[in-house]
Each structure stands twice: as structure tokens, then as C-alpha cells.
Motif scaffolding. Sequence first.
Motif, PDB file in Angstrom:
ATOM      1  N   UNK A 206      37.286  38.632  34.897  1.00 29.43           N
ATOM      2  CA  UNK A 206      37.733  38.510  33.500  1.00 29.43           C
ATOM      3  C   UNK A 206      37.426  39.744  32.653  1.00 29.43           C
ATOM      4  N   UNK A 208      36.627  43.135  33.740  1.00 32.09           N
ATOM      5  CA  UNK A 208      36.724  44.519  34.209  1.00 32.09           C
ATOM      6  C   UNK A 208      38.188  44.893  34.432  1.00 32.09           C
ATOM      7  N   UNK A 209      38.426  46.184  34.466  1.00 29.67           N
ATOM      8  CA  UNK A 209      39.779  46.674  34.721  1.00 29.67           C
ATOM      9  C   UNK A 209      40.267  46.216  36.085  1.00 29.67           C
ATOM     10  N   UNK A 210      39.331  46.175  37.050  1.00 31.20           N
ATOM     11  CA  UNK A 210      39.707  45.728  38.392  1.00 31.20           C
ATOM     12  C   UNK A 210      40.238  44.298  38.339  1.00 31.20           C
ATOM     13  N   UNK A 212      41.552  42.766  35.787  1.00 32.30           N
ATOM     14  CA  UNK A 212      42.856  42.753  35.125  1.00 32.30           C
ATOM     15  C   UNK A 212      43.942  43.218  36.076  1.00 32.30           C
ATOM     16  N   UNK A 215      45.053  40.381  38.335  1.00 28.73           N
ATOM     17  CA  UNK A 215      46.014  39.498  37.677  1.00 28.73           C
ATOM     18  C   UNK A 215      47.390  40.158  37.600  1.00 28.73           C
ATOM     19  N   UNK A 216      47.388  41.436  37.259  1.00 31.89           N
ATOM     20  CA  UNK A 216      48.670  42.134  37.083  1.00 31.89           C
ATOM     21  C   UNK A 216      49.425  42.236  38.402  1.00 31.89           C
TER      22      UNK A 216
ATOM     23  N   UNK B 118      50.025  37.193  31.709  1.00 40.62           N
ATOM     24  CA  UNK B 118      48.863  37.759  31.028  1.00 40.62           C
ATOM     25  C   UNK B 118      49.113  37.806  29.523  1.00 40.62           C
ATOM     26  N   UNK B 129      41.790  49.523  29.490  1.00 38.25           N
ATOM     27  CA  UNK B 129      41.163  48.589  28.563  1.00 38.25           C
ATOM     28  C   UNK B 129      39.987  49.240  27.847  1.00 38.25           C
ATOM     29  N   UNK B 137      35.091  44.937  29.584  1.00 36.85           N
ATOM     30  CA  UNK B 137      36.204  45.002  28.641  1.00 36.85           C
ATOM     31  C   UNK B 137      35.805  44.410  27.296  1.00 36.85           C
TER      32      UNK B 137
END
Lengths: 343, 558
Positions: A206, A208-210, A212, A215-216, B118, B129, B137
Motif C-alpha cells: 500500500x 511503496x512505489x513497488x 503501486x 496494482x498498476x 486505482x 509518488x 508514500x
Amino acid sequence: MKSPMKMLAPAPAGPPPALVAEPRPGGAQRAAELLQRQGVLAVLVLLCVISSVVFSSFGTLDNARGIAIQGSFLAVVALGMTLVIVTGGIDLSVGSVFALGGVLAAWASQYGFVPALLVPLAVCGAIGAVNGLLVAKAGMAPFIVTLASLLGARGLLLALTHEGATTYLVPRGSAFHELGAGTVWGFGYPVLIALALFGLGGVVLQRTSFGQALFAVGGSGDAALLMGLPVARTKVLVYTLSGLLAGFAGALNAARLSSGVTIIGVGMELDAISAVVIGGTLLVGGAGSVSGTLWGVLLLGVIQNLINQIGSLDSSYQSVVSGGFLIVVVVAQRYLSGARRGT
Amino acid sequence: MAPPEAAAARSAPPGPGGPPGGAPPAPVLEAAGVGKRFPGVVALDDVSFTLRAGEIHALVGENGAGKSTLIKILTGVHRPDEGELRLAGEPVVFHRPHEAQQAGISTIYQEVNLVPLMSVARNVFLGREPKNRLGLIDFRRMHEETAALLGGFGITTDPRRPLHTLGVGTRQMVALARAVSVRARVVVMDEPTSSLEPREVETLFGVMRDLHARGISLVYVSHRMDELYRICDRVTVLRDGRVVHTGDLAGTDRVRLVSLMLGREMARVRAEGATSFGEQRDPAAQPVLTASGLTRRHVLDGVGLSLRPGEVLGLGGLLGSGRSETAKALAGALPLDGGEITVGGRRLSRLSSAAAIRAGISLLPEDRKAEGIVPGLSVRENIVLAALPRLTRFGFVSRRRQDRVVDIFMKRLRIKAASPEQKVGELSGGNQQKVLLARWLCLEPRVLLLDEPTRGIDVGAKAEVQTLIDELAAEGLAVLLISSELEELVEGADRIVVLHAGSVAGELTGDDVTEGALLTVLARSAPDAPAEPAVPAEPAEPAEPAALPQPEGAKEPR
């Protein structure tokens, strides 16, 4: 058990055409979203409350400890599976890798605590990395790739144990043995480790960029690529993590059982997938949570425990109940995601 | 893990201010002699494109002209086979979209490329981010900055909402927010207005002017003519993978632009008349197919037409006018909101592909790879595919009857294959097209709908297919012919219905079926941006249907 279907509100009409201000989503949409996210937890709590009333032996601390330790290994495996499924992939190899990790750990434990952890992690991480490379770089289907490594890891395991004839034992009293046997307030170390890993996993997914990127990639791989995300690297990493976690869970299990058991882990990948899906993670990827997976694992554990409590019922029925539950959840997800999209 | 580029996430105005003065502006981004091949296709051939600092450069061309490929090369999705890219004069190579973005080129793609599940804020900041001190983040800052960014575009929405709950226009704005919040030197927009409401188009133009004022260069792809004239400085026209024109937009009038896109020189167009191709058919014949009020939201708006036996009806219109959709609707392949189709005097009660085929309507789709041919099957299997039910008795397919049918059509259509058992994938484009044609002719249709039947096949095969079309019509088939090529349309058709924005904009009959007349109707009905009267780029045209209130039709689902 209350069916989540009952709580479904009728799907709202399509959203009004977008003007400058976007309207808030309707109540039904939000309810559906909440249900998808927290529905399992509600069912779990409800089931626990009812069971404690019906079975006097269910609500005891000892029983809770039992459920926790039973579920902790599956939980660690399912954590990795969650991350993989969020990317829209699947990892069928985890059951075999789990067993292989256990045997490697038991074998290496004669050389001390550190080898007992490092050897299974290195080998299982490597298997995961190969899975990831084949999926990400060679563009192969995750199902096929991990099915192959399921067979491969099981074969490697049989070779190491001479077709299961050799059983490696964890030396009594060693630090590695203590890792499986030790407790805090009656809860085994594996339970605490699993909880810690879930906390960490939640932050990674939830915050960290990793996370995200996971999810992407699962939500729309093409969009992720066009937005400049490192899609291939993310995939390699997530399968590696899954392998690492499965191997680590296997090592923990070996420590607890004091030996490398070769016949375990068969079908474990399916339990892990069930727990993840019951936990509200979409099998197609793009949405999910590690907390849901935790509830999913616990729910499977509680169902098994309950069937054991009903002495007259064959324990094989556990799979029947779990399977039925999985169907209910998947059907509910379908309807819920329909309601959320307002269709 | 993505490199932390939190610095770039700040919505601070980008640094480089363009020289607004009169000095000749230096190129920011250049493609020099770029070529790109895909298997069997030359997508770009020696294309040179120069984007000057602080200009808005329009990129236009018909479908398949190479716009998308050029954009994908500029933004690092594809790498050129020949030629090079130069960024501020320095040669660069982009291996991935990420590298182009790092270099300050951000892109808004035609189909919104965001992640629907998202949240808005996560989409805007994906891959960059904002982080807090722990390296995690910082959602609060992310949400605040997203709200501020969108607020700048006049949009108020909760940044926490999942993107798929927003309208398409708002999603496009989110994509725009993402594109401009990076420190971009160049913003590439691929048909950004195709899904926008009139007000949103105004907002978009406002943002574009703002970017322009900050010295950012923009590449703008659209086929809405008046939008180009309103917002763009220069224009580059692509056709068949080549640059056919680059220059100031102000000095290029609208009819000329359209003729450049379609590849017909004005002088020639005016000089040429109808050719010997289209002889007069009996206009009094009873129509075999009549359609009226075909309507589908955002796509078709009350299209009506009729087809007589022995007639070739041309269906004209620019990209996105609803040509292919009309054909699909007639073949029952496009669900309709309203409309009526009558075949041979009998109204089709349920519109489905099966019902259309039963009624004798066959469609040769535009994209034969995706929608028609099965490359792994043999010529024979491909031909009899649709006719199988007719060749079947008690569940068994008679091989002898198959062979007979296949033999007849291979001869009649002059399909060049080693044998009926050769895989269709190994045939040339023209022969593949003939196999498809044979498949539908097996069904003995009364109406044949041909969507771009000669696209992507070589010149010789093209002529053969055209001859076949004429022969088929002469045998009494009613043919609907869709083509982007004016020449083909004018020479092949007896009558031409021109579509615009999903409805009929005009009809040419008899002696009016000329390229000049067609071009005039096309230019007049070139898609317009909504709610804005056409700019006076076009002198003496009585442009009454130009400002239609329906802007939606402007995208062509493939």
C-alpha cells in the motif's frame, strides 16, 4: 453462515455524464466496495462468535493458538501469492517450493541456524526468479511456467531425499529447532513471524512505489508500460518474493516438525489461491489486500477446526466446505465489481 | 522499484521558457529520416518531423497513415528502424516509454491509458509518488497535489476515488494532469478530444494555451479540422507512412488539407470526372435492403440508406464518421439503440449476425486479420466456415460437397493458392481477401457489405478485387462499398452516401459521383469540435451541416 449475497444492494443506474464536478459514488457502490474489502472479516467474526456459542471447546485460547499455528505457514505462502495475483499472475509452484524449502532447511540445519535459513531461501528465491524471468522477459503464461516449476521443484525434492527414503532431521535443541518450537504467550514463533510479514507486506503493497506498480501491472499492463513503470522488473521481483516466502514458510514448518517432510505441500498452492481470492483479491489482478488474505487463511483454518470439532463429520468435508465457500465468494465478487462499476 | 523522482512530482511550473520573440525557434524534438517496418507493412518511410520550441504542431492523416507509429516512436514505445531522434539537437535513443518521459516527453494516448481500478491520485503519481521521511508514500500530499492539479483544470473530484467511477472526459483530464505534472518539455496528445464533452474541450484548450504560454511544445493529433485551426500553429500531414506536407496552418486552407490527407490533388480532382466504371443501373428497381434510423449512442445517429440489386453503393466519410459501424449494424454485428432494417420487404425483427446472414446479408470486415481470416486453417476450411451448416447433413460434413464448392470459388475468384489445403496465412493479402469473399459468396447472399476490401493489398490484386466487385454487382448482388480511397469509391460506386458524425451528410448520384463533388462534401462535413462555429478557414461554402451538435462520433472503434 450468512451469505454475502443477501447484503447486495441493487446495482445503481449508470453514472451521470461527467461534467466539471464528479458526483460522489452512490451508497450502493460504496457499500459494495466496503463489502468486497471487509466482507470476509465480517463472515470470519460472525462464524467465530457463533462457533464459540455452539462449541464450548471452540472459544478457548488453546484452540485459537492451534488455529493460529496451523494457519501460519499457509499464511506466509498466501502472502506471496497475494502479491503475484495482484499483478494478474498466478504461482502454482508454491506448494512444491514449500516442501523443497522444508527439506533443504532440515538438511542444512546440521550446519547451523544461518545455513538452515539461507539455503532454502537461496534455492527457492532462485526458482521464483526463474519463474519471474520466464513470465516477464519471455512473455510466457504464468500458469504454464509455474506449473513446470511445480513439477521441477517436486522432482528436485525427491532427488534430494532419494525418493523420500532419506529424512533429514533438525538437531534437537538447536537454535533452528527453537524457531519452530518456541512460543510467546503460548503463540508459536511462526505465528508471530507470519504476522510481522503481513504487516510488512501491507506496507509494501500500500505504501511503496513497488506496491503501486504491482496494482498498476495487474490493473492494466499496457497502461503501466506506457506510463513508464518498470513492468518486467516488477514481475520478476514479485515471483522471486513468492518463491522466497514459500521457501521460508517451508523452512519454518521444518523447524516446527523437526524434520524435512517430503509429502507435504501437495495442493497447498490451491489453498493459498483460495485464501487470496476469499480475501477479496481479484483473480484478474489490479485489486486486493494482504489483510484480506490473512482473513481468508484464518477462515479456511476456522472451517477446518469446526469440522474437527464436529467429531462425527469426516475431516475430508473440510475441502467441500472450503470449495463451496470459494464459489460463493467468487460469485459475490462478480456481482460486487458489477455494482461498483455501476453496471 | 521505480526511482524516487519526488522532485518531479511537484506541480511547480516547468523551467524552460520558450522564446516568444521573433527569432527562429530552435527545434525541441526532431525525427530525422525515420523509418519503421512491421512484418509485411512499411509503417513509416523516411519521415522527418520537426517540433519547434513553444509551438503547437498538428499531426494529421487518415487511418493507417502512420500517425500512431510516429507518436509511438517519439515517445519511446517503438524504436525506429532507420533515422534518428534528436532532442534539442542531440541524438537520443529511447528504449522504453520511461526514458522518453525522463527526457521530458509526456504523452496522452487516444485511449486513456490509466489503471481503472486505482484511485485518481495514484494514477496521477504512479511511478513517482511523493514520499515521506521513511520512504513511504505520502498519501496526504499526493491527494492534496492531485486535487490542486485537477482544480487548475476546473475539476473537483475526490482524488481517492477509483478512476473507473469517473466519466470518460474526466479520466482524460486525469491523464492530462498526469502528463503536465511531470516536468515536460514536450506534450504529445493523440486525439485527446475524441471522448470529451464540449465544455471539457474548452478546458483542454485552456490548459493547452497555458502550456503554450509556458513555452512547452505540443504535438496535437486530431481529425477535427476546426480544432486544428483554432489551436495549432503548424501542421504535418502524413499519408501512407510518408510526410506529404509540413507548413504553417494559417497558410493551408481546409479543402487543401483534406485533399492532402486523402491524396488527391485539387487540380486533378477538379479535372477528373466519373469514369467508365460506373454504368447506370436501373434506378427504378425495388431496393433489396432498406435501413432507417440506425442509432447507437455516440456512434450512429439515425443513418438511413437503401440498396438496390445490381447496384454498388459507396459509403464515404472521413475517419470516425461511422462508415464501418453502419456496415456492422447492417450485418447485425453492432448492437443498436434504435433503427429498422428491411430485407426483401421483410423487416428483421431481431438484429443479430445470425439473423442477418439468414436474411442474405454478408459483411467482409475491415480488419480481415482480426475479424475474418483464420490463418492457421486451410483455404478450403476458411471458405466453407460460414457455409458449414448448409453443407452438413445429420451432423456430418460432406467432404465432396465442400470440395466442389471450394473448387468453384477458387476458380471464379482466381484465388492463387498451391492447393485448397494450403494455409491461408501463407497467402498474399489480396488472395486472403478473395478467400474471405468466397466464404461469404458461398452463402449466396443478396447483399454484400465490403469494408475497405482493397486495403493493404498490392496494386494488381486490388484491380482484380475491384473487377470482381463489379462482376458481382452485374450478377444482381447489392453491394455496399466502403473505402477511404476517393478514386476507388468514385469509380466503383454508382451512388455515394457520405456520412458525418454518425449521420448522413449528403448523397451523390448520377453525374455528381465525382471526386471533386465528394471532396467538397467531405471537406464541408469534416468533423468539427462541438459547440463552436466553424472557423472562417473556408471561404464560400454554405456550410449548414458543419456545426452539428453531436461530437461523439469522432472515434473509430476498430
